[in-house]
Design an enzyme around this catalytic site. Structure first.
Site, PDB file in Angstrom:
ATOM      1  N   CYS A 168       7.491  80.221  17.365  1.00  0.00           N
ATOM      2  CA  CYS A 168       6.818  80.606  16.109  1.00  0.00           C
ATOM      3  C   CYS A 168       5.507  81.487  16.119  1.00  0.00           C
ATOM      4  CB  CYS A 168       7.097  79.281  14.962  1.00  0.00           C
ATOM      5  SG  CYS A 168       8.573  78.773  14.474  1.00  0.00           S
ATOM      6  N   CYS A 212      19.140  54.131  37.597  1.00  0.00           N
ATOM      7  CA  CYS A 212      18.179  53.366  37.055  1.00  0.00           C
ATOM      8  C   CYS A 212      18.329  52.814  35.729  1.00  0.00           C
ATOM      9  CB  CYS A 212      16.688  54.176  37.284  1.00  0.00           C
ATOM     10  SG  CYS A 212      16.183  54.239  39.065  1.00  0.00           S
ATOM     11  N   CYS A 250      10.062  62.076  37.562  1.00  0.00           N
ATOM     12  CA  CYS A 250      11.391  61.267  38.265  1.00  0.00           C
ATOM     13  C   CYS A 250      11.816  62.174  39.205  1.00  0.00           C
ATOM     14  CB  CYS A 250      12.272  61.145  36.946  1.00  0.00           C
ATOM     15  SG  CYS A 250      11.691  59.792  35.886  1.00  0.00           S
TER      16      CYS A 250
END
Length: 248
Positions: free
Chosen positions: A101, A167, A209
């Site tokens: 935007c 996990c 991660c």
């Protein structure tokens, strides 16, 4: 139809295995208190900066976000992202929409992923949905990306050969290096992480991660991250938005 059936089956797995809960429930009482109190929540510094940026003119036209979006019109928006972007014919996350935007409508310089300004604007817009249930759009154009996200979530990767699901679906509530493993519901992004001492996006957490399992992370803004977010938001549907959350 096959893709849609597979998606629904994948989404149902974690819900059948256990009661869904926000990572907030697994935090120490002191950290919970920090999130509850806006005067103590460090993420509010970014949200307040985002409120100022939302009202400031940007670009050659001298328009602000508030020029198009009336006060209160952002309520519920963050709960519905990622969404389909018709112009680009692809899913887009909230940060991507904000950046789009600013450049497409205001002509302002692009805001980079994880930049202070984009995180601040995302936190401000996200805060407007705080307390509302996550409500992913029922848009069939998003189905393929959701299925891709579910597959990426279940895919083993890296030198440790681990998946997200191993996990967060198989061992939530247990401890890893002293920290409780959460169910990985993205209820509070962008959030303030004590480990970072800063606000960060879901993509930053996903990258962390991936490097943690010794895998090569995708670049910021990659469609794979948006696909994973689509899956995670569908998996977390109905849980309350907490932006800006606090996590250990």
């Amino acid at each position: 139809m096959i893709h849609r059936a597979l998606m629904l089956a994948l989404l149902a797995l974690p819900a059948l295995a256990q009661e869904r809960r926000s990572g907030f429930e697994d935090m120490a009482p002191q950290t919970q208190a920090m999130q509850r109190d806006d005067t103590s929540n460090p993420g509010m510094l970014w949200a307040l900066e985002g409120e100022d940026l939302f009202r400031q003119p940007a670009g050659p036209a001298g328009q602000s976000c508030a020029s198009c979006h009336a006060e209160g019109s952002m309520q519920g928006v963050a709960a519905r992202y990622p969404a389909w972007d018709t112009a680009r014919q692809a899913p887009i996350d909230l940060a991507g929409r904000i950046a789009q935007c600013r450049t497409d409508r205001q002509g302002a310089p692009p805001l980079a992923r994880e930049s202070q300004g984009l995180l601040a604007l995302s936190a401000h817009v996200g805060q407007q949905s705080r307390g509302l249930p996550i409500a992913p759009p029922a848009d069939p154009r998003l189905d393929a990306a959701r299925v891709q996200g579910a597959a990426l979530y279940a895919e083993r990767r890296g030198q440790l050969d681990l998946s997200c699901a191993q996990c967060h679906d198989d061992h939530p509530g247990r401890r890893l290096a002293g920290s409780i493993i959460p169910q990985a519901h993205p209820t509070g992004y962008p959030l303030y992480r004590l480990e970072w001492q800063a606000l960060g996006s879901l993509q930053r957490r996903l990258r962390g991660c991936m490097t943690g399992v010794r895998a090569e992370p995708f670049a910021y803004g990659a469609p794979e991250y948006i696909a994973i977010e689509l899956f995670l938001m569908s998996r977390a549907a109905g849980l309350a938005v907490e932006t800006p959350a606090v996590r250990p």
